[in-house]
Motif scaffolding. Structure first.
Motif, PDB file in Angstrom:
ATOM      1  N   PHE A  17      46.550  38.834  26.509  1.00 49.74           N
ATOM      2  CA  PHE A  17      46.884  37.646  27.293  1.00 49.74           C
ATOM      3  C   PHE A  17      46.709  38.015  28.756  1.00 49.74           C
ATOM      4  N   VAL A  18      45.982  37.199  29.489  1.00 47.63           N
ATOM      5  CA  VAL A  18      45.614  37.542  30.857  1.00 47.63           C
ATOM      6  C   VAL A  18      45.919  36.380  31.795  1.00 47.63           C
ATOM      7  N   ALA A  19      46.581  36.705  32.912  1.00 43.78           N
ATOM      8  CA  ALA A  19      46.798  35.732  33.997  1.00 43.78           C
ATOM      9  C   ALA A  19      45.937  36.162  35.180  1.00 43.78           C
ATOM     10  N   ALA A  20      45.141  35.249  35.677  1.00 52.47           N
ATOM     11  CA  ALA A  20      44.230  35.575  36.773  1.00 52.47           C
ATOM     12  C   ALA A  20      44.949  35.563  38.119  1.00 52.47           C
ATOM     13  N   VAL A  21      44.390  36.291  39.064  1.00 57.19           N
ATOM     14  CA  VAL A  21      44.860  36.225  40.448  1.00 57.19           C
ATOM     15  C   VAL A  21      44.641  34.800  40.952  1.00 57.19           C
ATOM     16  N   PRO A  22      45.623  34.215  41.651  1.00 60.05           N
ATOM     17  CA  PRO A  22      45.441  32.850  42.161  1.00 60.05           C
ATOM     18  C   PRO A  22      44.132  32.699  42.930  1.00 60.05           C
ATOM     19  N   GLY A  23      43.373  31.674  42.576  1.00 60.59           N
ATOM     20  CA  GLY A  23      42.108  31.422  43.246  1.00 60.59           C
ATOM     21  C   GLY A  23      40.919  32.126  42.617  1.00 60.59           C
ATOM     22  N   GLU A  24      41.145  33.026  41.672  1.00 56.12           N
ATOM     23  CA  GLU A  24      40.061  33.747  41.011  1.00 56.12           C
ATOM     24  C   GLU A  24      39.761  33.118  39.658  1.00 56.12           C
ATOM     25  N   ARG A  25      38.519  33.256  39.213  1.00 58.05           N
ATOM     26  CA  ARG A  25      38.119  32.743  37.906  1.00 58.05           C
ATOM     27  C   ARG A  25      37.542  33.892  37.090  1.00 58.05           C
ATOM     28  N   VAL A  26      37.995  33.985  35.861  1.00 56.65           N
ATOM     29  CA  VAL A  26      37.487  35.014  34.961  1.00 56.65           C
ATOM     30  C   VAL A  26      37.627  34.494  33.535  1.00 56.65           C
ATOM     31  N   GLY A  27      36.641  34.776  32.688  1.00 62.91           N
ATOM     32  CA  GLY A  27      36.662  34.280  31.325  1.00 62.91           C
ATOM     33  C   GLY A  27      36.634  35.398  30.310  1.00 62.91           C
ATOM     34  N   PRO A  28      36.880  35.084  29.047  1.00 61.71           N
ATOM     35  CA  PRO A  28      36.865  36.096  27.997  1.00 61.71           C
ATOM     36  C   PRO A  28      35.577  36.921  27.945  1.00 61.71           C
ATOM     37  N   PRO A  29      34.383  36.317  28.078  1.00 63.22           N
ATOM     38  CA  PRO A  29      33.171  37.146  28.042  1.00 63.22           C
ATOM     39  C   PRO A  29      33.146  38.177  29.183  1.00 63.22           C
ATOM     40  N   ASP A  30      33.612  37.768  30.375  1.00 64.62           N
ATOM     41  CA  ASP A  30      33.651  38.702  31.507  1.00 64.62           C
ATOM     42  C   ASP A  30      34.577  39.880  31.197  1.00 64.62           C
ATOM     43  N   LEU A  31      35.738  39.570  30.648  1.00 61.49           N
ATOM     44  CA  LEU A  31      36.723  40.603  30.368  1.00 61.49           C
ATOM     45  C   LEU A  31      36.252  41.535  29.262  1.00 61.49           C
ATOM     46  N   SER A  32      35.592  40.971  28.245  1.00 63.92           N
ATOM     47  CA  SER A  32      35.073  41.804  27.161  1.00 63.92           C
ATOM     48  C   SER A  32      33.998  42.757  27.673  1.00 63.92           C
ATOM     49  N   SER A  33      33.094  42.254  28.500  1.00 65.88           N
ATOM     50  CA  SER A  33      32.039  43.098  29.064  1.00 65.88           C
ATOM     51  C   SER A  33      32.616  44.183  29.963  1.00 65.88           C
ATOM     52  N   TYR A  34      33.673  43.845  30.685  1.00 68.98           N
ATOM     53  CA  TYR A  34      34.322  44.806  31.577  1.00 68.98           C
ATOM     54  C   TYR A  34      35.021  45.913  30.776  1.00 68.98           C
ATOM     55  N   CYS A  35      35.674  45.530  29.666  1.00 73.19           N
ATOM     56  CA  CYS A  35      36.485  46.489  28.914  1.00 73.19           C
ATOM     57  C   CYS A  35      35.666  47.425  28.030  1.00 73.19           C
ATOM     58  N   LYS A  36      34.592  46.942  27.447  1.00 68.82           N
ATOM     59  CA  LYS A  36      33.884  47.734  26.431  1.00 68.82           C
ATOM     60  C   LYS A  36      33.452  49.116  26.912  1.00 68.82           C
ATOM     61  N   PRO A  37      32.848  49.252  28.091  1.00 71.66           N
ATOM     62  CA  PRO A  37      32.470  50.611  28.517  1.00 71.66           C
ATOM     63  C   PRO A  37      33.669  51.483  28.887  1.00 71.66           C
ATOM     64  N   LEU A  38      34.814  50.864  29.173  1.00 73.03           N
ATOM     65  CA  LEU A  38      36.000  51.625  29.577  1.00 73.03           C
ATOM     66  C   LEU A  38      36.928  51.939  28.410  1.00 73.03           C
TER      67      LEU A  38
END
Length: 518
Positions: A452-473
């Protein structure tokens, strides 16, 4: 043993030493050390005239000076304090009052209705501290009596767990335990007599416990009405606050507040945070906003507040302010001077450096046990050691790194996964303010990892972005699903409530999420 001095003996000495200085401010009201001490003596006399030694006295009210007066007075009268968070729901309040066997309840006009419902007509002395027509004025004016001090091994308080992982348990803390907590802070934390300390967290929890060490040093405490962040920011500027402590969620709200950079924080010299892991984004922004003045504190109700701490300089690998990559992520520091910590395998043997195991400790401030719960007490206290339920690793330098709660560990695809490590990775994303990871039953994986993710106010981020960010890490630890929320639910102490997350979101959305996943 009863002749040995307890905290209230030292509090009286501090009141004589600092007599005319201001000890406490609450809005327009203030009390010198001498006036506060005398008032506590009168209230203690009134309590002793109405209750028997050892009776349980519940405190259920918003942050206010009367809470701290009663905290001192209850100890002086040899009674047992039962603190209840003012935001606790009715079922929790009812359970605590019944389980503790409270003979008296002190509340305010905002909590009185819940007390009445919780008591259900039972004959319990109930006093509203903001009612000028009730019992409170007579207590304040009661003659101070010569009261015999309690023994250090007498029960001092029953502190109930938050209930986020089940029914709240009553933690038995003696006067000796509380003396050790205060000693730990006075030895290892930077407590100064010229400090002005702001209390924004619930006085029923850690914030109220910080009052006594600063009182003994001669510092002034300022209550933040309603625990409002905007009020805290105003008071920092108006009262020249030097220190405040809070949970990470409060820091997250502060650093992401519009216009925060225009505020004057020049009076601040120290900020303490703890109770749950801090999002990396929050830590980075707080260090940039306030400078290297943050101290992390790790503790539990079972070993109140003082197990390990991370000093301001220890936040950095090189011992001084550096780049973001220089931060010690997940580190909770070293044990307090009078606390012994060991990382253990399930069979009780010591884990090797770098190996994950359960954090265990022994110290004079460890609880006596859980009230009326012998099996749970036996599980937590073994051979003189408290098994915390928290998993950690010891670094080569002796510092402890927190991995997560033992009961929160997930087994997905045959791998052990600790949610806290995933949460730390997610909150390092520039657009993520907070994250919470839970596991749900899954036919293919055993348990599926959901974030479950809450974004920084004013920022936009979606599940595909988060998945791509997490996989290499994270590799195989990458969550199977990401759920975007406006805000993560919190319990009364300000911690993220993962049980509510499961109930509130998974119960309603599981079918839709599964369909989308398939």
């Amino acid at each position: 043993m009863s002749g040995l001095p307890g905290l209230q003996t030292f509090a009286r000495a501090a009141a004589r030493r600092h007599g005319g200085s201001v000890a406490l401010k609450d809005g327009e009201r203030s009390w010198t050390f001498a006036a506060f001490d005398a008032l506590c003596d009168r209230i203690a006399g009134g309590l002793a005239a109405k209750l028997d030694r050892g009776d349980r006295v519940a405190l259920f009210m918003a942050n206010r000076a009367e809470y701290l007066m009663l905290q001192f007075a209850i100890e002086r009268a040899g009674l047992v304090r039962v603190p209840i968070n003012a935001r606790s729901p009715l079922p929790e309040v009812r359970h605590i009052l019944e389980d503790s066997g409270a003979e008296a309840v002190f509340c305010d006009s905002g909590t009185l209705d819940i007390v009445r419902q919780a008591l259900g007509g039972r004959n319990v002395w109930t006093t509203t501290v903001d009612d000028s027509a009730g019992d409170w004025p007579s207590l304040v004016e009661h003659p101070a009596g010569a009261l015999a001090p309690p023994s250090l091994d007498d029960l001092c308080s029953l502190n109930y767990t938050s209930g986020s992982s089940g029914r709240p348990k009553g933690i038995m803390l003696t006067h000796r335990n509380w003396l050790a907590v205060c000693r730990n802070m006075l030895i290892d934390r930077d407590v100064r007599g010229d400090d002005i300390l702001a209390h924004i967290g619930p006085l029923s929890h850690a914030s109220g416990s910080y009052f006594i060490p600063w009182f003994l040093r001669g510092g002034c405490s300022v209550i933040v009405p309603g625990g409002r962040i905007e009020t805290l920011l105003d008071l920092i500027e108006q009262e020249h606050i030097t220190v405040f402590t809070c949970v990470p969620t409060v820091l997250t709200r502060i650093v992401n507040r519009p216009g925060i950079m225009s505020r004057d924080f020049s009076s601040l010299r120290a900020i303490g945070y703890g109770a749950e892991p801090i999002p990396l984004n929050t830590l980075e922004k707080a260090l940039a906003l306030f400078g290297p003045i943050l101290t992390q504190n790790y503790g539990q109700s079972e070993a109140y507040m003082t197990i390990t701490f991370l000093t301001p300089s220890e936040h950095y690998q090189q011992g001084e302010a550096g780049g973001v990559g220089d931060l010690r992520i997940g580190c909770i520091g070293r044990p307090y001077t009078c606390v012994e910590v060991a990382i253990r395998r399930p069979d009780g043997t010591l884990a090797m450096p770098g190996e994950a195991g359960e954090i265990t400790l022994r110290s004079e401030h460890v609880m006596r046990g859980y009230w009326n719960l012998p099996e749970e007490t036996g599980e937590a206290l073994r051979d003189g050691w408290l098994w915390t339920g928290d998993m950690g690793r010891e670094g080569d330098d002796g510092r402890i790194y927190l991995v997560g709660r033992r009961k929160e560990m997930l087994i997905s695809g045959g791998f052990n996964i600790y949610p806290q490590e995933i949460e730390a990775t997610l909150t390092a994303h520039a657009a993520v303010a907070e994250a919470a990871v839970v596991g749900v039953a899954d036919a293919d994986w055993g348990e599926a990892v959901i974030a479950f993710v809450a974004a920084v106010p004013g920022e936009r981020v979606g599940p595909p972005d988060l998945s791509s960010y997490c996989k290499p890490l994270l590799g195989y630890r990458t969550p199977k699903r990401f759920i975007l929320v406006d805000e993560l639910p919190k319990n009364g102490a300000g911690k993220i409530d993962k049980r509510r997350l499961k109930e509130q979101f998974l119960g309603e959305r599981e079918a839709a999420l599964q369909a989308a996943h398939d």
